[in-house]
Design a protein around this motif. Sequence first.
Motif, short mmCIF file in Angstrom:
data_model
loop_
_atom_site.label_atom_id
_atom_site.label_comp_id
_atom_site.label_asym_id
_atom_site.label_seq_id
_atom_site.Cartn_x
_atom_site.Cartn_y
_atom_site.Cartn_z
N ARG A 489 0.98 -1.13 -0.02
CA ARG A 489 -0.03 0.10 -0.05
C ARG A 489 0.81 1.28 -0.05
NH1 ARG A 489 -4.81 0.66 2.16
NH2 ARG A 489 -4.78 -0.77 3.94
N GLU A 493 0.51 4.09 -2.55
CA GLU A 493 0.09 5.32 -2.27
C GLU A 493 1.11 6.32 -2.10
OE1 GLU A 493 -2.17 4.87 1.38
OE2 GLU A 493 -3.86 4.42 -0.08
N GLN A 497 1.64 6.74 -6.80
CA GLN A 497 0.97 7.86 -7.22
C GLN A 497 1.84 9.13 -6.95
OE1 GLN A 497 -2.44 8.37 -4.42
NE2 GLN A 497 -3.33 6.41 -4.72
N ASN A 499 0.99 13.35 -8.23
CA ASN A 499 0.10 14.28 -8.67
C ASN A 499 0.68 15.29 -9.81
OD1 ASN A 499 -1.60 16.12 -8.96
ND2 ASN A 499 -2.18 16.31 -6.83
N HIS A 502 0.46 19.07 -8.83
CA HIS A 502 0.93 19.53 -7.50
C HIS A 502 2.39 20.02 -7.91
CE1 HIS A 502 2.61 19.93 -3.65
NE2 HIS A 502 1.30 19.66 -3.03
N ASN A 542 1.32 2.75 12.34
CA ASN A 542 1.01 3.99 12.81
C ASN A 542 1.97 4.93 13.39
OD1 ASN A 542 -1.47 3.57 11.76
ND2 ASN A 542 -2.21 2.43 13.71
N ARG A 551 4.08 12.28 3.84
CA ARG A 551 3.31 13.51 3.37
C ARG A 551 4.57 14.44 2.99
NH1 ARG A 551 -1.02 13.46 7.31
NH2 ARG A 551 -2.76 12.52 6.38
N PHE A 554 5.08 16.14 -0.63
CA PHE A 554 4.63 17.27 -1.15
C PHE A 554 5.25 18.59 -0.91
CE2 PHE A 554 1.01 14.30 -0.79
CZ PHE A 554 0.67 14.16 -2.07
N LYS B 441 -4.97 9.63 10.06
CA LYS B 441 -3.95 8.84 9.54
C LYS B 441 -4.47 8.07 8.33
CE LYS B 441 -4.55 4.91 12.85
NZ LYS B 441 -5.15 5.18 14.13
N VAL B 444 -4.87 10.04 3.59
CA VAL B 444 -3.44 10.18 3.22
C VAL B 444 -3.37 11.28 1.85
CG1 VAL B 444 -2.46 8.22 3.82
CG2 VAL B 444 -3.55 8.20 1.58
N GLU B 447 -3.36 17.19 2.66
CA GLU B 447 -1.91 17.80 2.85
C GLU B 447 -2.01 18.09 4.35
OE1 GLU B 447 0.21 20.24 -0.14
OE2 GLU B 447 -1.42 19.68 -1.26
#
Lengths: 580, 461
Positions: A489, A493, A497, A499, A502, A542, A551, A554, B441, B444, B447
Amino acid sequence: MSEESGLIYRISGPVVTAVGISPRMYEVVRVGDEGLMGEVIELHGDQSVIQVYEETSGIRPGEPVVRTGQTLSVKLGPGLLTQIYDGIQRPLEDLEETMGVFITRGVDADGLDLSKKWEFNATASVGDEISGGSVIGFVQETETVEHRIMAPPGHGGKIASIESGEFDITTTVCTLEDGTEIAMMQEWPVRTPRPFTQKNAPDVPLITGQRILDFLFPLAKGGTAGIPGPFGAGKTVTQQQLARWSDAQIVVYIGCGERGNEMTEVLTEFPHLTDPNTGKPLMNRTTMIANTSNMPVAAREASVYTGITIAEYFRDMGYDVALMADSTSRWAEAMREISSRLEEMPGEEGYPAYLSSRLAEFYERAGRVQTLGGDDGSVSVIGAVSPPGGDISEPVSQGTLRIVKVFWGLDAGLARQRHFPAINWLSSYSLYPQALDQWYRDNIANDFPEVRTKISSLLQVEAELQEIVQLVGSDALPMDQQLTLEVARMIREFFLQQNAFHDVDTFSQLGLQYEMAKAILTFQEESEKAMAGGAGLEDVVNVPARTDLMRGRFEEGYAERIGELLGKMSKQIAETMEDN
Amino acid sequence: MSGKEYRTITDVKGPLVFLEKTEPVAYNEIVQLRLSDGTMKNGQVLDTSDDQVIVQVFEGTESVDRQTGVKFLGDVFRLPVSKGLIGRILDGAGKPRDGGPEIVAEEMADIIGAAINPYSRESPEQFIQTGISAIDACTSLVRGQKLPIFSASGLPHNDIALQIARQAKLVGSDDDFVVVFCAMGITAEEYNFFVHDLERTGAMENAVLFVNLADDPAVERLITPRLALTAAEYLAFEHDYHVLVIYTDMTNYCESLRQIGAAREEVPGRRGYPGYMYTDLAMMYERAGMVKGKKGSITQFPILTMPGDDITHPIPDLSGYITEGQIVISRELHQKGIYPPINVLPSLSRLMNAGIGEGKTREDHKSVSDQLYAAYAGGRELRGLVAIVGEDALNERDLQLLKFADIFEDQFLRQSRDEDRSIDEGTLDLAWNLLTNIDTKYLVRLEQKWIDKYHPTESKS
Ligand SMILES: Nc1ncnc2c1ncn2[C@@H]1O[C@H](COP(=O)(O)OP(=O)(O)O)[C@@H](O)[C@H]1O
Ligand SMILES: [Mg+2]
């Protein structure tokens, strides 16, 4: 009636039949009182069949048809870059000047500005022995591109005179001892491939900044790729991403039978985008051909040849050229439409029997070559394919897949989930990795091929596990397999992936791609260790630092921070063991 | 050049008439046929040569015989255009249908239209708020876009089209739209539904209608949308109007096209439709947009019903390849009682990225929209799994997604026919509220900076 000119006998859409004239195949003729441009595509008894590049409404039998003696050609020389042309190399800007915002007909426009003066810098000297394709000088065409002036193929000898200075492109800048005069402009018939010395095997990747492409299914400089996919799956965005970010020196973008607004978008955006390789506006290296879906189909048929000829010309200067054709299916449909007007015997789904050979001839014009001038140049060709209903068993997809070496298969299901680029990682393939692996080892990391293999096998394993999950749910799987699903996954993800819209995510350096892939494998290893030491799956998945790592892509400066983020993640995962 | 009348018909086949021994006749020239009983019909030249001319007859060839007189009018098909079109109802061939006078032409416009030079286009990027959350958040519309509604028989596409026509506005501007409505082979009942709604809301005064109904000639449908688009172009590019063109049903148009192809014995493309259908449709759909130096715009809403609810059928397929996205109406959602039953997953607005974001809608729009898609797609997929293995087999994340799919349909998609939601509070804030049903969480696609700013319970403000 002399045989230089005849009369229209019949008009059926873009196809006009003339009598009383005996032109050569593929000769350009002028049709009707308005002198519309057309090309002879069939000779049939005393009839000459012509495809007309402009709208034929209102034309009557009995109007004249006049020979020009020329075959359909493009003008090649300084001024090609930053231009946008229709399918027969008429600059759209010039058409706007003469016609206004709607394209009417009967207007000629030169592909290059014949009066503009360019600073020619001679690099060859009097007495030099040159041959066709030899570079004799250059013009700084745009900030980033030096336009090399070459002797036209087939012309060579000893230079009698050569002169630097400001000239227009038809003025002789170099004379050979046999009297041959060389100007900065040359012409070339679009349906004839330009010659080269020999084809070489591609062994350098075309880096696109698109993770799934560069990492899993790379294209080589001089290679061929096909992107089939249903509407809305991402053909155009992928092509535009390549036009923006790939590390080619020249880009030729052909909008063939597609939307007007998509060309406008490129036109308005490219001058403001910076080429990551030169730091200068992307427009500087780009030529566009726009023959949109509502423009005449015969010119759509020609647009692909116009584009590839321009690409070959820059290749001959020793450049790496990338050509995108969006969409080759519309080109094939133009062939089908003309063929059906000719009442030719149809092949599969009404396409002419020669469809697959035309496709093959087109892609065959790609390649990495040793140029006539002795340089190394390449044309990479990326063709979008638009299969009806998304079903690639149809003739254009099949004809393309038989030839191209890279298949980027777009998937409507992924697009619906907004997983972009919606390239299916299970069905896509590239035949280049073997040839490119040494380059990756030398330039990125020694274990690059191994990392790639690990990533792709994780995706394969996931697909197999998903089949079981569909039957029993993921909770029924053993822990190690559940972890594999989480790792996969993460690949999807975080890595696959990407964008396109972006500001930061739109482009990933190859080095960073490798770091990201390694980070995923680190997550896997650390988690395995922690879980062996008693940590639970939820605990390792987690840890907050993993979310930050993901994240973070980005944000600007990710390449500098990824190491630190990764360290934090490993640390937190290790800590989950102690908590237990 | 409206001269000679020929009585040289050799063949009549379907809607086509073949004749010989004419003076040179122009390709696409318009034709008048006079039947022995004095009835007049109209047609257009499809193929012309010294030996034979093929004419397509708009009203069909019923009662045409070898004695029928054929006259070539020396010109291509033109529509008289003027501002006086606004408020009028015309038939499928452009003649008044409302009992009013003929249109006094300021110009006679060629209905085929010319292609807009791609160099002269202006990129559409002004967000149009429709007040429908599914569209505004997930498939945002912009001025100058062509965005069809892919529907099927028995679904409320007309309600949706009308709701859009009523509510569409540019946020922060009071420019009104002129609606050009074009009916192709729809029933009188459907037509009345449109007319009543336009009258009820007063939109009729700002509308032009071109009407070809189910019992009107089928071949005429091939020109009706071209008339509508010609009127739209004139109003947009000569008189600065923002024009919204609604045309329905494209499926009927395509059937007429197929009929002509069959009568000409052409080699058909997929499922019997002509190989040139893509180009033919493009010549209409591409007449949407904005151009440099002109204030007006043309936004198109073609409606088509997918035969057999099949999106891969050539009509939706070729349309989707040309238009700038599609809004897909779902029978499943309709049967669940959800209005508007828009399935956002196969829906798409290709111009959305240019029209949303900071200064246009809101800075978090793209992120929110991506997240809604991902979560809803995930939830819907899990429904299938749950049917087999039950909810017990799901982990925490999957359970949340599953629940979210229901909430999304029930609270986000569902709204009433006159509910006009604003993009920020009405739609995006609602989306954030619904997303609180999923742990951040798992979100995703969002942002961090937007979570910090907009998340109802986790924002830092
Ligand atoms: N890499 C990507 N990143 C973000 N969005 C994408 C990407 N690829 C495609 N899309 C989305 O999908 C839509 C359709 O893509 P497009 O390339 O126009 O499809 P196609 O040419 O196959 O019909 C785009 O408008 C965009 O919203
Ligand atoms: Mg496309």
